[in-house]
Design a protein around this motif. Structure first.
Motif, short mmCIF file in Angstrom:
data_model
loop_
_atom_site.label_atom_id
_atom_site.label_comp_id
_atom_site.label_asym_id
_atom_site.label_seq_id
_atom_site.Cartn_x
_atom_site.Cartn_y
_atom_site.Cartn_z
N GLU A 79 -16.21 79.11 15.39
CA GLU A 79 -15.02 78.55 14.78
C GLU A 79 -14.26 79.64 14.03
O GLU A 79 -14.87 80.52 13.43
N PRO A 80 -12.92 79.63 14.07
CA PRO A 80 -12.14 80.60 13.31
C PRO A 80 -12.38 80.42 11.81
O PRO A 80 -12.73 79.33 11.36
N PRO A 81 -12.19 81.46 11.01
CA PRO A 81 -12.38 81.34 9.56
C PRO A 81 -11.36 80.39 8.95
O PRO A 81 -10.26 80.21 9.48
N ASP A 121 -2.94 77.78 10.59
CA ASP A 121 -2.88 76.88 11.75
C ASP A 121 -2.02 77.49 12.85
O ASP A 121 -0.95 78.04 12.58
N GLY A 122 -2.47 77.36 14.07
CA GLY A 122 -1.73 77.89 15.20
C GLY A 122 -2.19 79.26 15.64
O GLY A 122 -1.97 79.66 16.78
N TRP A 123 -2.84 80.00 14.75
CA TRP A 123 -3.33 81.33 15.10
C TRP A 123 -4.58 81.23 15.98
O TRP A 123 -5.34 80.27 15.89
N ILE A 124 -4.78 82.22 16.83
CA ILE A 124 -5.91 82.24 17.75
C ILE A 124 -6.89 83.33 17.35
O ILE A 124 -6.49 84.45 17.03
N MET A 125 -8.16 82.99 17.35
CA MET A 125 -9.21 83.99 17.15
C MET A 125 -9.80 84.34 18.51
O MET A 125 -10.13 83.46 19.30
N GLN A 158 -13.26 91.63 16.94
CA GLN A 158 -12.65 90.35 16.63
C GLN A 158 -11.16 90.54 16.38
O GLN A 158 -10.74 91.48 15.70
N TYR A 159 -10.33 89.64 16.96
CA TYR A 159 -8.89 89.75 16.83
C TYR A 159 -8.31 88.41 16.36
O TYR A 159 -8.84 87.34 16.67
N ARG A 166 -6.73 92.86 13.51
CA ARG A 166 -8.19 92.87 13.47
C ARG A 166 -8.76 92.52 12.10
O ARG A 166 -9.92 92.11 11.99
N MET A 167 -7.97 92.68 11.04
CA MET A 167 -8.49 92.47 9.70
C MET A 167 -7.74 91.35 8.99
O MET A 167 -6.57 91.10 9.25
N LYS A 168 -8.43 90.68 8.06
CA LYS A 168 -7.81 89.63 7.27
C LYS A 168 -6.63 90.18 6.48
O LYS A 168 -5.57 89.54 6.41
N ALA A 169 -6.81 91.37 5.92
CA ALA A 169 -5.72 91.99 5.13
C ALA A 169 -4.49 92.23 5.98
O ALA A 169 -3.35 92.07 5.51
N GLU A 170 -4.69 92.60 7.26
CA GLU A 170 -3.56 92.83 8.16
C GLU A 170 -2.83 91.53 8.46
O GLU A 170 -1.60 91.50 8.55
#
Length: 328
Positions: free
Chosen positions: A37-39, A44-48, A60-61, A72-76
């Motif tokens: 499951e995505p974090p 909403d709407g974003w794909i992991m 992970q993207y 690739r990163m949460k900060a990005e």
């Protein structure tokens, strides 16, 4: 009979030590469970998406449903959300729907270009052709293009002798709609042909459909989309590309287009006929601002390793994300 020995694969981490296939499958399954499951912080709407590289490592993207950009990163992701790039993508799509040149050429198949040539008895006319480079096809009308696509019939490119198509001497421009998957719907790429002392020069221009900013490279256009900053050497056309080539078959040749056929200066930056004031470029930022925006763009578009997709999970899309997914 004895039990067959297990099939083994060599380990990248410990050279020469065998690893059973069952162990490899177990590790892959373990990774699938970790990324099932995505974090919760992902909008909403974003794909992991999780990919396995050639070295066996997992990457992970997080993918925007609007622009398709991969991070690739949460900060990005958080930095991207604050950049307003998705808003600029959606605004470009709205402007494309209102733009006459774009809306009147929605029928043009993918991979086809508009070719603009000078012609007429006094070289005072410009003619529009439709070309398909892979097959070296050049046609003169919408009907001819659709006939070729449907029945593979090549119609005669008849201009009644008014326009020579046998050389590049009278080509003014090649125009491509939606030239890159990195650019939102509505952007136009124009390759401008000019005569110089060294021969025929070809310069690319990428035009934003919202504010009609023109960028000299795809990288500069992406910098604008990702940061909102206008890079050096960007400008606004006196006559927009959307207005310039919005004609059917033939039109009067603009005087500044005629200069492309006669310019012999060999200048490495021949853009004087394109600027708002007709004489000099408009500087939208300092070199320092330019470098900062480039660094941010590089961070957002970080190069990903060669890999094979093994997992793809998507969150339930919001209404906005679902509509934005339709962007090419």
């Amino acid at each position: 009979m004895g039990r067959d020995p297990p099939i083994v694969l060599s380990s990248d981490s410990e050279e020469g030590e065998p690893v059973e296939v069952e162990d490899v499958k177990g590790k892959v399954k373990e990774v699938e469970e970790d990324f099932k499951e995505p974090p919760k912080w992902l909008p909403d709407g974003w794909i992991m998406e999780v990919q396995r590289g050639e070295d066996g490592s997992f990457y992970q993207y997080y993918i925007s449903p609007v622009s398709g950009v991969k991070l690739r990163m949460k900060a990005e992701v958080l930095s991207y959300l604050f950049s307003g790039m998705d808003d600029r993508f959606l605004e470009s799509k709205k402007c494309a729907a209102r733009n006459t040149l774009h809306s009147t050429h929605l029928w043009l198949p993918k991979g086809w270009f508009i070719e603009i040539r000078a012609g007429g008895e006094n070289m005072d006319k410009m003619f529009k052709f439709y070309i398909y480079p892979p097959m070296e096809i050049r046609l003169f009308s919408k009907e001819d293009v659709l006939l070729y696509v449907k029945e593979m019939v090549v119609s005669a490119c008849d201009t009644e002798g008014q326009c020579d198509t046998s050389s590049q001497d009278n080509i003014l421009a090649l125009v491509e709609f939606n030239p890159s998957v990195l650019l939102p719907e509505g952007w136009v790429k124009e390759i401008v042909y000019r005569k110089t002392k060294e021969g025929i020069r070809k310069d690319p221009y990428f035009t934003d459909p919202v504010n009609h900013y023109v960028f000299r490279t795809l990288k500069a256009a992406m910098t604008y989309l990702s940061t909102g900053k206008i890079t050096n050497r960007s400008f606004i056309q006196k006559t927009s590309v959307h207005d310039l080539y919005n004609f059917d078959k033939c039109a009067d040749l603009n005087e500044f287009l005629r200069k492309r056929l006669t310019n012999k200066t060999g200048n490495n930056d021949q853009t004087s006929d394109r600027f708002e004031d007709g004489e000099s470029s408009t500087d939208f930022g300092s070199p320092k601002d330019h470098q900062e925006s480039m660094n941010k763009s590089k961070k957002i578009k970080e190069k990903e390793p060669n890999s094979d997709k093994i997992i793809k999970r998507s969150r339930k899309k919001s209404s906005r994300g679902a509509k934005a997914k339709q962007i090419n």
